[in-house]
Design an enzyme around this catalytic site. Structure first.
Site, PDB file in Angstrom:
ATOM      1  N   HIS A 110       0.223  -1.158  -0.269  1.00  0.00           N
ATOM      2  CA  HIS A 110      -0.058  -0.219   0.153  1.00  0.00           C
ATOM      3  C   HIS A 110       0.928   0.688   0.271  1.00  0.00           C
ATOM      4  O   HIS A 110       1.639   1.279   1.068  1.00  0.00           O
ATOM      5  CB  HIS A 110      -0.857   0.393   1.399  1.00  0.00           C
ATOM      6  CG  HIS A 110      -1.648  -0.591   1.205  1.00  0.00           C
ATOM      7  ND1 HIS A 110      -1.849  -2.097   1.278  1.00  0.00           N
ATOM      8  CD2 HIS A 110      -2.934  -1.116   1.272  1.00  0.00           C
ATOM      9  CE1 HIS A 110      -2.574  -3.589   2.029  1.00  0.00           C
ATOM     10  NE2 HIS A 110      -3.480  -2.246   1.620  1.00  0.00           N
ATOM     11  N   ASN A 111       0.779   2.307  -0.591  1.00  0.00           N
ATOM     12  CA  ASN A 111       1.319   3.920  -0.783  1.00  0.00           C
ATOM     13  C   ASN A 111       0.146   4.869  -0.866  1.00  0.00           C
ATOM     14  O   ASN A 111      -0.009   4.943  -1.572  1.00  0.00           O
ATOM     15  CB  ASN A 111       2.425   3.461  -1.980  1.00  0.00           C
ATOM     16  CG  ASN A 111       3.158   4.389  -2.040  1.00  0.00           C
ATOM     17  OD1 ASN A 111       3.197   5.304  -0.700  1.00  0.00           O
ATOM     18  ND2 ASN A 111       4.142   4.628  -2.889  1.00  0.00           N
TER      19      ASN A 111
END
Length: 358
Positions: A110-111
């Site tokens: 996740h970013n």
């Protein structure tokens, strides 16, 4: 302060109208997809449709980019991977440059770009036998991205992790407190080569067919019943959390996610964490380290159909908990990356060879 943060729209972000039956189907697929030979038959019975209708509708929801994938969700730390949340200060004028570098690491699942001086927030995992380890990997990423500062925010205590978007309930239900939950264990558990083989055979997208576990069982040279029994054992041991549909939040109507962070007295964290985690609109709740420039020990993720709905959930928590000394809410403006981590692949060692020569 968000600095010069540029708000960017996310690809495929427009919500798609859903029928009440679709909402019931999505609720069941997120939370009650069983370990069974014909799981769609069980889901179909619950929502009042035939097995064939359920499979066809799930296929359509995938094609419409409402369902991202149907997949087993394995526990990263139970398999011995080191992992943490990371907050970084990157160039606010060119965040995609840093994002592409960070996203290339196979352990980044996740970013997000968020409205804060620490504007890039990503989760990263490394294998147990990583030559670099988490610290060495972050040192390389900081050098490559030119990040001004990085804050390591590992999980100290896990109070909740359950990413189900409640499709039918309204704001009042999402902002209501349920029963407090016990903190979850977050340690490595014993596993063997068969467990690793099962992970490799089942991770990623499960086929949307009447018997979605059949192909993996065939590849492993075992019967479906044997595979399902093994998966159930992995679930009981804490290696497998569940099998579920993962949704594209915005396409499913949840256009906002607010990361509520809370400053509370250290001696109240163990009491307050479960109370925050009990709110239906909270998907994740953790205790993380504090720093002089980051005093927030508790993190809660709220998902809503609007910023106002997220705020209502977090406001309800603030009214319920008397130990809060300060609160901030960080909203995401861009999703740089969101994938399920793939375990026991060659990608991690390849990245370390290419970027650090180890």
């Amino acid at each position: 302060m968000a600095g010069n943060l540029k708000i960017r729209s996310r690809k495929d972000g427009a919500a798609v109208p859903l029928s009440e039956q679709d909402k019931r189907l999505l609720n069941a697929m997120q939370g009650r997809f069983p370990l069974a030979r014909r799981p769609y038959a069980a889901v179909a019975q619950e929502v009042g449709m035939t097995e064939a209708e359920a499979i066809a509708r799930v296929e359509e929801l995938v094609a419409q980019r409402i369902i991202r994938q149907v997949t087993p969700i394995y526990d990263t730390r139970a398999f011995g991977y080191g992992s943490m949340l990371v907050a970084a200060k990157v160039d606010p004028e060119h965040p995609w440059r840093a994002a592409r570098i960070v996203n290339a690491h196979p352990g980044v699942s996740h970013n997000y770009l968020r409205n804060h001086e620490f504007n890039m927030w990503f989760t990263i995992a490394v294998e147990e036998d990583s030559r670099l380890g988490l610290q060495g990997t972050l040192d390389v990423l900081q050098e490559l991205t030119g990040a001004e500062s990085i804050r390591q925010l590992p999980t100290l205590k896990l109070f909740k992790i359950r990413m189900d978007l409640e499709m039918s309930a309204g704001t009042d239900a999402l902002a209501s407190a349920g029963e407090a939950v016990d903190p979850a264990p977050a340690e490595k558990v014993p596993f063997d080569e068969l467990d690793k083989a099962v992970v490799r055979a089942t991770q990623g997208d499960l086929p949307i067919v009447a018997e979605p576990y059949a192909a993996a069982a065939h590849a492993l040279g075992m019967s479906q019943d044997t595979l399902l029994e093994h998966l159930e054992g992995m679930r009981e041991r804490g290696l497998l959390r569940r099998v579920a549909a993962i949704l594209f939040h915005r396409r499913a109507g949840f256009s906002a996610n607010g990361m509520g962070v809370w400053k509370v007295p250290e001696d109240r964290v163990a009491e307050v964490g479960p109370r925050m985690a009990a709110f239906r609109g909270i998907s994740h709740c953790y205790q993380r380290p504090t720093y002089p420039d980051w005093p927030y020990a508790l993190f809660t993720m709220a998902h809503g159909r609007s910023k106002e709905e997220c705020d209502a959930i977090l406001d309800a928590i603030e009214r319920d908990v008397d130990a809060i000394e300060d609160r901030a809410v960080l909203y995401s403006s861009t999703e740089f990356k969101k994938v399920r981590l793939l375990y026991f692949t060659d990608d991690f060692k390849r990245w370390e060879r290419e970027h650090a020569g180890v």
